[in-house]
Design an enzyme around this catalytic site. Sequence first.
Site, PDB file in Angstrom:
ATOM      1  CD1 TRP A 101      -2.226  -2.000   1.633  1.00 21.77           C
ATOM      2  CD2 TRP A 101      -3.008  -0.727  -0.096  1.00 21.77           C
ATOM      3  NE1 TRP A 101      -3.575  -2.766   1.070  1.00 21.77           N
ATOM      4  CE2 TRP A 101      -3.682  -2.068  -0.238  1.00 21.77           C
ATOM      5  CE3 TRP A 101      -3.241   0.076  -1.407  1.00 21.77           C
ATOM      6  CZ2 TRP A 101      -4.996  -2.500  -0.874  1.00 21.77           C
ATOM      7  CZ3 TRP A 101      -4.335  -0.292  -2.184  1.00 21.77           C
ATOM      8  CH2 TRP A 101      -4.973  -1.481  -2.237  1.00 21.77           C
ATOM      9  CG  ASP A 170      -3.366   4.222   3.547  1.00 20.55           C
ATOM     10  OD1 ASP A 170      -4.684   4.210   4.366  1.00 20.55           O
ATOM     11  OD2 ASP A 170      -3.073   3.502   2.624  1.00 20.55           O
ATOM     12  CE  LYS A 194      -9.276  -2.498   3.056  1.00 16.87           C
ATOM     13  NZ  LYS A 194      -8.102  -1.568   2.601  1.00 16.87           N
TER      14      LYS A 194
HETATM   15  C1  LIG Z   1      -7.737  -1.360   1.294  1.00 11.64           C
HETATM   16  C2  LIG Z   1      -6.516  -0.079   1.358  1.00 11.64           C
HETATM   17  C3  LIG Z   1      -6.326   0.863   0.473  1.00 11.64           C
HETATM   18  C4  LIG Z   1      -7.121   1.075  -0.921  1.00 11.64           C
HETATM   19  O1  LIG Z   1      -8.498   1.431  -0.358  1.00 11.64           O
HETATM   20  P1  LIG Z   1      -9.412   1.606  -1.432  1.00 11.64           P
HETATM   21  O2  LIG Z   1     -10.655   2.023  -0.560  1.00 11.64           O
HETATM   22  O3  LIG Z   1      -9.825   0.301  -2.316  1.00 11.64           O
HETATM   23  O4  LIG Z   1      -9.076   2.523  -2.379  1.00 11.64           O
HETATM   24  C5  LIG Z   1      -5.222   1.555   0.716  1.00 11.64           C
HETATM   25  N1  LIG Z   1      -4.583   1.522   1.854  1.00 11.64           N
HETATM   26  C6  LIG Z   1      -4.762   0.432   2.752  1.00 11.64           C
HETATM   27  C7  LIG Z   1      -3.753   0.280   3.791  1.00 11.64           C
HETATM   28  C8  LIG Z   1      -5.622  -0.396   2.368  1.00 11.64           C
HETATM   29  O5  LIG Z   1      -5.798  -1.532   3.303  1.00 11.64           O
END
Ligand SMILES: *Cc1c(COP(=O)(O)O)cnc(C)c1O
Length: 359
Positions: A101, A170, A194
């Site tokens: 990521w 993030d 998530k």
């Molecule tokens: C799932 C995830 C993303 C991407 O998320 P989207 O909503 O699919 O764009 C980015 N960073 C992390 C750490 C993730 O777990």
Amino acid sequence: MRKFNFSAGPCTLPLAVLEEAQAEFVDYHGAGMSLVEMSHRSSTYDAVHMEAMAKAKSVFGAPDDFSVVFLGGGATLQFAMIPMNLLSDGQRGAYVVTGEWASKALSDGSYHGDLYAAWDGGSEGYRRVPTAEEIVIEPNTRYLHVTSNETIGGIRFNEFPDVGVRLVGDMSSDYMTRAIPWDLFDLVYGGAQKNLGPAGVDITFIRNSVLEETNRELGAYLRYDIHASKNSMYNTPPVYAIYMVGKVLRWMESQGGLAVMESQASRKSGLVYDAIDASDGFYRSQVDRESRSHMNVVFHLPSEELDAGFLAEATRRNMSGLKGYRTVGGVRASLYNALPVEAVDALVELMADFRSANA
Ligand SMILES: *Cc1c(COP(=O)(O)O)cnc(C)c1O
């Protein structure tokens, strides 16, 4: 029968929330129509929207000098929006590359600003996060981007690095599972799917003093300041996802809020790591102990055949979503907030039984 759902995302949600949403779906509180059929400018939707925004701030414990915005495009759109909005001429963005990521955040963002890797764990196989001393900040760095939890590799920052430049985080896969040290951050973001709701909405918190200085020479949707000044209603927001996030936040609050979510996450992941550690090497985690994720526990069995056998037995026991990410293999157990501890107990029991039968 509902399964024990260990999916990495979209993920399991609280049953009480799903049932409430089901009961309200066709005729929302006597409106004679569903929430997804009514104007987003109606007073009925407005109340839902503003409550979700307020709950995001209060349940997360965001201080008054941060604004919250709800955006479409997931966390992925933020990879581009961050450098677009935050960098001006001559400024650079630093990235701690801890896995898939973080790599995406860096490569995607590079189309929109001068970015560099301030640390890269790739040569070690992304087993750990760096210490603050290992992170190399170059001149004219505007922010340091960190991925608080790498959903694929199963590593996390136990402590965020204080390196003298503000952080951008993030937090997609550990939102509402840990207290955020807001002083260190200018911006945090994450997709809802998530821990917080269905896919379709990203939640970004941004420091107000930063909002005042963001780049204005962007298409409207790409500007944080526009979304913030319009309470995330500049355009039609993802109404259903926002409604669900509001309900999940209310559910988390009723469970005791952030402190309870944090201790449950540590307890649930601890049960699985204990089972790994007590297995005499039958279950192996490549993650350094100090960097172990509380959300995504990644491990391997002694062979791919045993990995497959384990997953088949998990399916027989009503568990789903345990297959490791395609580039990693093995098993990944995602233990998001709505996953009941009974599911973790069932997984730990499977780990013990499978090991006795196959070790
Ligand atoms: C799932 C995830 C993303 C991407 O998320 P989207 O909503 O699919 O764009 C980015 N960073 C992390 C750490 C993730 O777990």
